[in-house]
Design a protein around this motif. Structure first.
Motif, PDB file in Angstrom:
ATOM      1  N   ASN A  65      39.031  28.537  52.045  1.00  0.00           N
ATOM      2  CA  ASN A  65      40.033  29.473  51.548  1.00  0.00           C
ATOM      3  C   ASN A  65      40.133  29.394  50.035  1.00  0.00           C
ATOM      4  O   ASN A  65      39.881  28.362  49.431  1.00  0.00           O
ATOM      5  CB  ASN A  65      41.407  29.167  52.155  1.00  0.00           C
ATOM      6  CG  ASN A  65      41.412  29.366  53.647  1.00  0.00           C
ATOM      7  OD1 ASN A  65      40.825  30.305  54.143  1.00  0.00           O
ATOM      8  ND2 ASN A  65      42.046  28.466  54.362  1.00  0.00           N
ATOM      9  N   PHE A  66      40.516  30.493  49.465  1.00  0.00           N
ATOM     10  CA  PHE A  66      40.753  30.566  48.031  1.00  0.00           C
ATOM     11  C   PHE A  66      42.190  31.010  47.845  1.00  0.00           C
ATOM     12  O   PHE A  66      42.644  31.954  48.489  1.00  0.00           O
ATOM     13  CB  PHE A  66      39.790  31.578  47.396  1.00  0.00           C
ATOM     14  CG  PHE A  66      40.081  31.844  45.947  1.00  0.00           C
ATOM     15  CD1 PHE A  66      39.686  30.950  44.975  1.00  0.00           C
ATOM     16  CD2 PHE A  66      40.760  32.985  45.554  1.00  0.00           C
ATOM     17  CE1 PHE A  66      39.957  31.189  43.643  1.00  0.00           C
ATOM     18  CE2 PHE A  66      41.036  33.235  44.235  1.00  0.00           C
ATOM     19  CZ  PHE A  66      40.628  32.333  43.271  1.00  0.00           C
ATOM     20  N   THR A  67      42.922  30.331  46.984  1.00  0.00           N
ATOM     21  CA  THR A  67      44.310  30.690  46.736  1.00  0.00           C
ATOM     22  C   THR A  67      44.359  31.703  45.608  1.00  0.00           C
ATOM     23  O   THR A  67      43.965  31.400  44.480  1.00  0.00           O
ATOM     24  CB  THR A  67      45.140  29.448  46.361  1.00  0.00           C
ATOM     25  OG1 THR A  67      44.987  28.478  47.392  1.00  0.00           O
ATOM     26  CG2 THR A  67      46.594  29.804  46.190  1.00  0.00           C
ATOM     27  N   TRP A  68      44.810  32.910  45.925  1.00  0.00           N
ATOM     28  CA  TRP A  68      44.913  33.973  44.932  1.00  0.00           C
ATOM     29  C   TRP A  68      46.169  33.741  44.099  1.00  0.00           C
ATOM     30  O   TRP A  68      47.217  33.395  44.630  1.00  0.00           O
ATOM     31  CB  TRP A  68      44.969  35.333  45.625  1.00  0.00           C
ATOM     32  CG  TRP A  68      43.676  35.660  46.293  1.00  0.00           C
ATOM     33  CD1 TRP A  68      43.227  35.171  47.480  1.00  0.00           C
ATOM     34  CD2 TRP A  68      42.661  36.516  45.795  1.00  0.00           C
ATOM     35  NE1 TRP A  68      41.987  35.679  47.753  1.00  0.00           N
ATOM     36  CE2 TRP A  68      41.614  36.506  46.740  1.00  0.00           C
ATOM     37  CE3 TRP A  68      42.526  37.293  44.653  1.00  0.00           C
ATOM     38  CZ2 TRP A  68      40.455  37.241  46.568  1.00  0.00           C
ATOM     39  CZ3 TRP A  68      41.366  38.029  44.487  1.00  0.00           C
ATOM     40  CH2 TRP A  68      40.352  37.992  45.435  1.00  0.00           C
ATOM     41  N   CYS A  69      46.035  33.945  42.806  1.00  0.00           N
ATOM     42  CA  CYS A  69      47.166  33.818  41.900  1.00  0.00           C
ATOM     43  C   CYS A  69      47.714  35.222  41.655  1.00  0.00           C
ATOM     44  O   CYS A  69      47.011  36.080  41.102  1.00  0.00           O
ATOM     45  CB  CYS A  69      46.730  33.159  40.591  1.00  0.00           C
ATOM     46  SG  CYS A  69      48.098  32.822  39.484  1.00  0.00           S
ATOM     47  N   LYS A  70      48.937  35.456  42.060  1.00  0.00           N
ATOM     48  CA  LYS A  70      49.487  36.814  42.054  1.00  0.00           C
ATOM     49  C   LYS A  70      49.806  37.354  40.669  1.00  0.00           C
ATOM     50  O   LYS A  70      49.927  38.546  40.482  1.00  0.00           O
ATOM     51  CB  LYS A  70      50.737  36.859  42.923  1.00  0.00           C
ATOM     52  CG  LYS A  70      50.432  36.590  44.374  1.00  0.00           C
ATOM     53  CD  LYS A  70      51.670  36.570  45.221  1.00  0.00           C
ATOM     54  CE  LYS A  70      51.285  36.259  46.655  1.00  0.00           C
ATOM     55  NZ  LYS A  70      52.406  35.997  47.494  1.00  0.00           N
ATOM     56  N   ILE A  74      43.621  41.092  38.783  1.00  0.00           N
ATOM     57  CA  ILE A  74      42.765  40.999  39.967  1.00  0.00           C
ATOM     58  C   ILE A  74      41.330  40.658  39.586  1.00  0.00           C
ATOM     59  O   ILE A  74      40.648  39.923  40.300  1.00  0.00           O
ATOM     60  CB  ILE A  74      42.848  42.295  40.821  1.00  0.00           C
ATOM     61  CG1 ILE A  74      42.159  42.101  42.177  1.00  0.00           C
ATOM     62  CG2 ILE A  74      42.237  43.470  40.106  1.00  0.00           C
ATOM     63  CD1 ILE A  74      42.954  41.271  43.129  1.00  0.00           C
ATOM     64  N   ASN A  77      41.009  36.939  39.426  1.00  0.00           N
ATOM     65  CA  ASN A  77      40.999  36.360  40.771  1.00  0.00           C
ATOM     66  C   ASN A  77      39.652  36.570  41.446  1.00  0.00           C
ATOM     67  O   ASN A  77      39.116  35.656  42.072  1.00  0.00           O
ATOM     68  CB  ASN A  77      42.099  36.979  41.629  1.00  0.00           C
ATOM     69  CG  ASN A  77      43.428  36.284  41.483  1.00  0.00           C
ATOM     70  OD1 ASN A  77      43.531  35.076  41.647  1.00  0.00           O
ATOM     71  ND2 ASN A  77      44.456  37.047  41.160  1.00  0.00           N
ATOM     72  N   ILE A  78      39.106  37.757  41.342  1.00  0.00           N
ATOM     73  CA  ILE A  78      37.836  38.062  42.000  1.00  0.00           C
ATOM     74  C   ILE A  78      36.710  37.224  41.406  1.00  0.00           C
ATOM     75  O   ILE A  78      35.856  36.711  42.134  1.00  0.00           O
ATOM     76  CB  ILE A  78      37.535  39.571  41.931  1.00  0.00           C
ATOM     77  CG1 ILE A  78      38.507  40.320  42.846  1.00  0.00           C
ATOM     78  CG2 ILE A  78      36.089  39.868  42.314  1.00  0.00           C
ATOM     79  CD1 ILE A  78      38.451  41.821  42.747  1.00  0.00           C
ATOM     80  N   TRP A  81      37.182  33.745  42.762  1.00  0.00           N
ATOM     81  CA  TRP A  81      36.880  33.746  44.195  1.00  0.00           C
ATOM     82  C   TRP A  81      35.366  33.783  44.427  1.00  0.00           C
ATOM     83  O   TRP A  81      34.827  33.007  45.220  1.00  0.00           O
ATOM     84  CB  TRP A  81      37.567  34.947  44.841  1.00  0.00           C
ATOM     85  CG  TRP A  81      37.207  35.210  46.269  1.00  0.00           C
ATOM     86  CD1 TRP A  81      37.436  34.407  47.341  1.00  0.00           C
ATOM     87  CD2 TRP A  81      36.544  36.375  46.768  1.00  0.00           C
ATOM     88  NE1 TRP A  81      36.966  35.008  48.488  1.00  0.00           N
ATOM     89  CE2 TRP A  81      36.412  36.218  48.160  1.00  0.00           C
ATOM     90  CE3 TRP A  81      36.067  37.536  46.176  1.00  0.00           C
ATOM     91  CZ2 TRP A  81      35.808  37.172  48.960  1.00  0.00           C
ATOM     92  CZ3 TRP A  81      35.474  38.495  46.972  1.00  0.00           C
ATOM     93  CH2 TRP A  81      35.348  38.306  48.346  1.00  0.00           C
ATOM     94  N   ILE A 172      42.161  30.113  36.132  1.00  0.00           N
ATOM     95  CA  ILE A 172      41.464  31.307  36.626  1.00  0.00           C
ATOM     96  C   ILE A 172      41.163  32.259  35.469  1.00  0.00           C
ATOM     97  O   ILE A 172      40.060  32.807  35.373  1.00  0.00           O
ATOM     98  CB  ILE A 172      42.290  31.996  37.734  1.00  0.00           C
ATOM     99  CG1 ILE A 172      42.278  31.131  38.996  1.00  0.00           C
ATOM    100  CG2 ILE A 172      41.756  33.393  38.032  1.00  0.00           C
ATOM    101  CD1 ILE A 172      43.170  31.636  40.104  1.00  0.00           C
ATOM    102  N   TRP A 176      37.453  33.501  33.960  1.00  0.00           N
ATOM    103  CA  TRP A 176      37.095  34.897  33.715  1.00  0.00           C
ATOM    104  C   TRP A 176      36.619  35.071  32.272  1.00  0.00           C
ATOM    105  O   TRP A 176      35.653  35.796  32.021  1.00  0.00           O
ATOM    106  CB  TRP A 176      38.264  35.830  34.016  1.00  0.00           C
ATOM    107  CG  TRP A 176      37.909  37.261  33.782  1.00  0.00           C
ATOM    108  CD1 TRP A 176      37.227  38.084  34.636  1.00  0.00           C
ATOM    109  CD2 TRP A 176      38.174  38.035  32.618  1.00  0.00           C
ATOM    110  NE1 TRP A 176      37.064  39.318  34.073  1.00  0.00           N
ATOM    111  CE2 TRP A 176      37.636  39.320  32.828  1.00  0.00           C
ATOM    112  CE3 TRP A 176      38.824  37.771  31.423  1.00  0.00           C
ATOM    113  CZ2 TRP A 176      37.721  40.324  31.885  1.00  0.00           C
ATOM    114  CZ3 TRP A 176      38.918  38.779  30.481  1.00  0.00           C
ATOM    115  CH2 TRP A 176      38.362  40.038  30.712  1.00  0.00           C
TER     116      TRP A 176
END
Length: 187
Positions: A65-70, A74, A77-78, A81, A172, A176
């Protein structure tokens, strides 16, 4: 092309037609092709079986699983991920996908193959980014050996859950920025 479009049924028996971008050449590729044919001829094909097989083969190198940071964009995050799954289009991954590229060596340093781990943990610019990141966040130096280590680094912060979440988001975003810098330099 769908799997069903490659399956020709002849008198109740399914036969797969192969349309290669290039023929399997190495001993390993030929062995994998034979294993694939054996599995398809005995068990047939199902998405569920393939998914289960991929999860088992993934091993412990990548967490499931990867924990997305809200609160981060995006695109950040991608990138994280895909990096976690080793699915960023690095030169090694492009070669693995049969993209014809002249070399898998890192175009930035030229010393090592361009992998996700090299680009984010061993490349000299990435090392300097993480060093500056540590100073900016006022934390002791962190050393990473795999991309997974980068994503797990927030667990080392002991200033509460909120600080941990903020640090994770910043990590994250930094990933990027490294990826974007690689692309800006290469293209």
């Amino acid at each position: 092309m769908r799997v069903a479009e490659r399956l020709e049924v002849d008198q109740g028996n399914g036969v797969f037609t192969w349309q290669w971008s290039r023929q399997p050449e190495s001993e390993e590729e030929l062995k994998e092709w034979q294993e694939c044919k054996d599995v398809l001829s005995t068990n047939g094909f199902s998405v569920k079986a393939v998914k289960k097989s991929l999860i088992v083969e993934r091993g412990t190198n990548h967490p499931p699983n990867f924990t997305w940071c809200k609160w981060v964009p995006i695109k950040c995050n991608i990138t994280a991920w895909r990096g976690n799954l080793d699915r960023l289009p690095t030169r090694v991954n492009l070669r693995r996908r049969n993209v014809d590229i002249p070399s898998v060596m890192c175009p930035l340093c030229g010393d090592y193959e361009e992998t996700v781990d090299h680009l984010f943990t061993a490349y000299s610019v990435a090392i300097r980014v993480w060093s500056a990141f540590n100073v900016w966040c006022n934390i002791p130096p962190l050393f990473f050996f795999e991309f997974k280590d980068i994503l797990d680094s927030h667990k080392l912060i002991r200033n509460g859950i909120q600080a941990e979440k903020i640090f994770y988001g910043l990590v994250i975003i930094a990933c990027w920025c490294i990826w974007k810098g690689r692309n800006d330099t290469g293209f």
